[in-house]
Design an enzyme around this catalytic site. Structure first.
Site, PDB file in Angstrom:
ATOM      1  N   LYS A 277     -87.764 -45.703 -21.562  1.00  0.00           N
ATOM      2  CA  LYS A 277     -87.437 -45.641 -20.141  1.00  0.00           C
ATOM      3  C   LYS A 277     -87.165 -47.034 -19.599  1.00  0.00           C
ATOM      4  O   LYS A 277     -87.679 -48.011 -20.142  1.00  0.00           O
ATOM      5  CB  LYS A 277     -88.640 -45.068 -19.362  1.00  0.00           C
ATOM      6  CG  LYS A 277     -88.897 -43.591 -19.552  1.00  0.00           C
ATOM      7  CD  LYS A 277     -90.094 -43.155 -18.722  1.00  0.00           C
ATOM      8  CE  LYS A 277     -90.388 -41.674 -18.900  1.00  0.00           C
ATOM      9  NZ  LYS A 277     -89.344 -40.781 -18.378  1.00  0.00           N
ATOM     10  N   ARG A 351     -91.639 -31.116 -23.499  1.00  0.00           N
ATOM     11  CA  ARG A 351     -91.277 -29.797 -24.004  1.00  0.00           C
ATOM     12  C   ARG A 351     -91.569 -29.671 -25.496  1.00  0.00           C
ATOM     13  O   ARG A 351     -91.779 -28.570 -26.001  1.00  0.00           O
ATOM     14  CB  ARG A 351     -89.809 -29.486 -23.676  1.00  0.00           C
ATOM     15  CG  ARG A 351     -88.831 -30.456 -24.253  1.00  0.00           C
ATOM     16  CD  ARG A 351     -87.466 -30.377 -23.596  1.00  0.00           C
ATOM     17  NE  ARG A 351     -87.452 -31.018 -22.282  1.00  0.00           N
ATOM     18  CZ  ARG A 351     -86.381 -31.079 -21.492  1.00  0.00           C
ATOM     19  NH1 ARG A 351     -85.242 -30.515 -21.874  1.00  0.00           N
ATOM     20  NH2 ARG A 351     -86.443 -31.681 -20.337  1.00  0.00           N
TER      21      ARG A 351
END
Ligand code: BES
Ligand code: ZN
Ligand code: ZN
Length: 496
Positions: A277, A351
Site C-alpha cells: 500500500k 477474502r
C-alpha cells in the site's frame, strides 16, 4: 465505573451531581425534573422561562444548588424537539452529559429514570447506560505523561422511585453495561497498535475470555491449518515473522441449541503485502482486525447475557506483510474448499483468509453464518464511514440485520450480489482471481466470499468504513468504534 440502582426520591437524593433532561421549550415540566423544580421553588422553570436553558439537543447547563437540594449540582441536558425524540438521540444525550460531567472533573452522578415518550424504564436505562459509557470511552493505555490529568467518572447511580421500576431499570442497566463492556474490549483491540495486538495477543485474549466465561477454545497454529488444507490462510500468514493463529471460540458447545457462526477478519496489520500500500495513512491498517475484535466482543457479551444459542466465533488472525516468504501476485492457492484462487493482488488478503474461515465454519452446520470484515476501500467510497455494507443470500437473515440496525442505530445498508459481476472474478489459470475491477469493488469482494458459503444462509458485513473514524460522533469518540458489535448482539438477542 461503578453503576448501580437505588430506590429514592430524586429531589431528596444526596450526590455530587443530579442529571436531569428536558425537551426543547417544554410547555410544562414532567417527571423527575418537575419534582426537583418543585423542591427547588421553581428555580429550573424560571431558568427555562428566562431562556437561559433552551433544551436544545445535547445542550448542557450546570447549576450549583447552594444547599437548596441534597444534590450539590444539577446538570440540565437538552433532548431537542419532543416529536423528534428517539433512542438514538437518547444515547447521544446520555453521552454528551457524561462527557460534560467527566470533563468537569465530577466523579459521581445520579440519574432518576421514569418512563417517558412511550419508552419503558428498561429501554431507557439500557440506552442511557450504553450511550453514556460509549461516550466516555478513552484509550490511554500508552500515554505516560500527565496521567494525573486523565479524568474519569467513578460512580453512576440510577435512581428509581418504585420497586417495580428498580427491577426494570436493573435489567436495562445490566444489558447496557454488558454491551458497553464488549464494545470497550473491541475498541481497545482496534486502538491497540499492531506491535502489541498481534495474532498471538488476540489468541491469548480469546483464551482468557474462554476461561472467564466458560467457553471452549481452539487455537490452530499455521502448521496445523496447512495440514488441514487452508492454503489461502497459510499463504497470507507465511509472509510474516509474527505467527498467525486460527482462533475458534465456542459458546454453549454441545447443548443442542441453534448454531450461528460468526467469522471475523483478523488482519492485525495490513501493509498490502507484496502489492504494498502507499505509506500515507498506512497506520490506519492496524484496524484491519476489527471484524475479529467484534466477534470476540460479541461472544463475551452473549455469554454474559446468557443468550440461548450455540455460537462459534472464527477469527483467522495474521499480519499481511511483504517478505521473502510472502505470497506473490500470480501465485495460485488451494483453499480449504478445494477451489483454487489466483492471487492478483496480495492486498486483497481479507477474502483469502475468510474463504478458508467460511469453509471451516460450515463444519458446524450453522443455521446462519455472519462475517464481519474491513474488506474493501470500495465500500468506504460507496457508503462512507457511517454505514456498514450488508450483503447476503437469505432474505429472512437480511431482515434481521435491518431490524437490528434500526433498533441499535448502527447504520447498515444492503448492496447487491448480482451474478453478472462474477465474470470479473474468472481466472485463466485457476477457479477464481482474488480481485475483479475497481468499480463495484465492495460487491465483487462479497461475491468472492459467497463462493465459500455454499447454500448456508449467510450475511457479509463490510465494516471498512465505520470500524474506525476520524471525526467523533455523539457517543463514538475518534478511533476504533466497535462497529458491528451492537448490531450482532441485537441480531442474537432477537433470534427465534
Ligand atoms: N484492509 C483493506 C480494506 C480497507 C481499505 C479497509 C481502507 C479500511 C480502509 C483490504 O485488505 C484491501 O486492501 N482491499 C483492497 C482490495 C483490492 C486490492 C481489490 C482495496 O480495497 O483496495
Ligand atoms: Zn489489503
Ligand atoms: Zn485488509
Amino acid at each position: 465505573m461503578n453503576i448501580h440502582v437505588e430506590k429514592a426520591k430524586p429531589e431528596k437524593f444526596p450526590c455530587e451531581l443530579l442529571l436531569l433532561f428536558s425537551f426543547e421549550s417544554p410547555k410544562g415540566l414532567e417527571g423527575p425534573v418537575q419534582s426537583v423544580d418543585l423542591e427547588w421553588k421553581g428555580f429550573i422553570s424560571t431558568l427555562i422561562k428566562q431562556g437561559d436553558f433552551k433544551g436544545e439537543l445535547f445542550e448542557c447547563h450546570l447549576l450549583h444548588t447552594q444547599g437548596a437540594l441534597p444534590a450539590q449540582r444539577v446538570l440540565l441536558t437538552g433532548l431537542g424537539k419532543k416529536g423528534e425524540f428517539n433512542l438514538e438521540k437518547w444515547r447521544g444525550a446520555a453521552s454528551k452529559a457524561g462527557q460534560f460531567i467527566r470533563n468537569a472533573g465530577i466523579k459521581q452522578l445520579a440519574f432518576p429514570i421514569k418512563k417517558f415518550d412511550g419508552y419503558s424504564e428498561e429501554e431507557l436505562a439500557e440506552s442511557f447506560v450504553t450511550g453514556l459509557l460509549l461516550g466516555v470511552y478513552q484509550f490511554n493505555e500508552f500515554k505516560t505523561l500527565e496521567r494525573e490529568k486523565i479524568k474519569e467518572i467513578e460512580e453512576m447511580i440510577l435512581v428509581a422511585e418504585k420497586n417495580t421500576e428498580v427491577k426494570l431499570i436493573e435489567g436495562g442497566q445490566r444489558a447496557g453495561q454488558i454491551i458497553s463492556e464488549a464494545i470497550y474490549l473491541a475498541r481497545d483491540l482496534v486502538n491497540g497498535p499492531s506491535n502489541d495486538v498481534t495474532p498471538t495477543f488476540l489468541a491469548e485474549k480469546a483464551k482468557k475470555i474462554a476461561k472467564d466465561y466458560e467457553m471452549a477454545i481452539q487455537v490452530l497454529e499455521v502448521g496445523e491449518t496447512e495440514s488441514m488444507g487452508m492454503g489461502a490462510f497459510v499463504a497470507v500468514a507465511k509472509g510474516s515473522q509474527e505467527p498467525g493463529k486460527f482462533i475458534v471460540l465456542e459458546y454453549n458447545k454441545g447443548k443442542g441449541l441453534d448454531t450461528i457462526a460468526l467469522v471475523g477478519k483478523g488482519i492485525t496489520f495490513d501493509s498490502g503485502g507484496i502489492s504494498i500500500k502507499p505509506s500515507e495513512n498506512m497506520e490506519r491498517m492496524k484496524d484491519d482486525m476489527s471484524g475479529a475484535a467484534a466477534v470476540l466482543a460479541t461472544l463475551q457479551a452473549a455469554s454474559k447475557l446468557q443468550l440461548p444459542l450455540h455460537l462459534v466465533g472464527i477469527m483467522p488472525a495474521t499480519e499481511n506483510l511483504p517478505s521473502g516468504k510472502a505470497c506473490k501476485p500470480g501465485d495460485i492457492l488451494k483453499t480449504l474448499s478445494g477451489q483454487t484462487v489466483e492471487v492478483i493482488s496480495t492486498d486483497a488478503e481479507g477474502r483469502l483468509i475468510l474463504s478458508d474461515a467460511l469453509t471451516y465454519s460450515a463444519r458446524y452446520q450453522p443455521k446462519a453464518i455472519i462475517d464481519l470484515a474491513t474488506l474493501t476501500g470500495a465500500c468506504v467510497i460507496a457508503l462512507g464511514d457511517y454505514v456498514i455494507g450488508v450483503f447476503g443470500n437469505d432474505d429472512v437473515l437480511l431482515k434481521r440485520v435491518e431490524e437490528a440496525s434500526s433498533k441499535t442505530g448502527e447504520k447498515a445498508w444492503r448492496l447487491p450480489l448480482w451474478d453478472e459481476y462474477l465474470e470479473y472474478l474468472k481466472s485463466d489459470s485457476a477457479d477464481f482471481r482474488n480481485v475483479g475491477t475497481r468499480a463495484a469493488g465492495a460487491i465483487i469482494g462479497a461475491i468472492f466470499l459467497s463462493k465459500f458459503v455454499g447454500k448456508i444462509p449467510w450475511i457479509h458485513l463490510d465494516i471498512a468504513g465505520p470500524a474506525s473514524i476520524e471525526k467523533e460522533r455523539p457517543y463514538i469518540p475518534r478511533g476504533g468504534t466497535g462497529a458491528g458489535v451492537r448490531l450482532l448482539i441485537q441480531i442474537l438477542r432477537d433470534w427465534k
